[in-house]
Design an enzyme around this catalytic site. Structure first.
Site: not given
Ligand code: G3P
Length: 216
Positions: A87
């Protein structure tokens, strides 16, 4: 559409995997830190454990931000298991690194995508997956699912092969709307996946069937 779980929590990964519908896992430095995973050895061991639990694509994020460092770090991550997807953040050096991995047969997930332009660049570099963060776009007062729709349209017209991995999913409705908008993958917290199960009429209907089954 593929289902990934967006967590580094092993209990939640196991629970989602036991449902039988899980295609992979995504992690990021924030999710790893939340589980108290610290230091190179612990990080590698954690990814190994996740790969042992789930037979699917497992995204492992590089921590460096320069081209050469990302290539070196990504090579080490990719060596952990054949299912590891490296990633890489959507930055200039990240695009160069994605191109290097593409040319060397290593799969990538370009993360932190917030615009169609970024999605085009990542696809040109050959990213296996691109991750638009739809919940964070919603937080900023726009509609994240519209970005999924736009990228899906562009990729179809242009024949780009990268898979659209909708990330930053916050609820079951996000999953439904992303499926409708053309996402190839949704990476979701466990609660959002389980949220898809819920409908009050299902609960009422089942209660009635159970009650009536006693009269059979
Ligand atoms: O994996 C990255 C992403 O899904 C992060 O989500 O909830 O931190 O905006 P969030």
């Amino acid at each position: 559409m593929k289902f990934f779980i967006d967590t580094a929590n092993l209990a939640q990964i196991r629970e989602a995997n036991e449902l039988g519908i899980l295609d992979g896992v995504t992690t990021n430095p924030s999710l790893m830190a939340k589980e108290g995973i610290k230091g190179e050895e612990a990080i590698i061991n954690h990814y190994k454990t996740i790969c042992d639990i789930v037979d699917g694509d497992i995204s492992a994020e590089v921590l460096s931000t320069t081209y050469l460092e990302m290539v070196e770090e990504g090579k080490k991550l990719a060596a952990i298991h054949p299912n590891i997807i490296v990633k890489i953040p959507m930055i200039k050096d990240g695009i160069k690194a994605i191109k290097w991995f593409t040319d060397n047969g290593i799969k990538t997930n370009c993360t932190l995508i917030f615009s169609a332009g970024q999605a085009i660049l990542a696809a040109k570099a050959g990213a296996t997956y691109i991750s638009p963060f739809i919940g964070r776009i919603d937080d900023s007062g726009w509609d994240g699912v519209l970005l999924i729709e736009q990228i899906s349209k562009i990729y179809k017209i242009q024949g780009f092969k990268s898979e659209i991995l909708a990330a930053s999913i916050r609820n079951a409705n996000h999953i439904i709307r992303c499926a409708e908008a053309g996402a190839n993958v949704c990476t979701c917290p466990l609660d959002s996946i389980l949220g898809l199960l819920k409908h009050p009429l299902t609960d009422i209907g089942l209660a009635k069937f159970i009650e009536d089954s006693k009269k059979m």
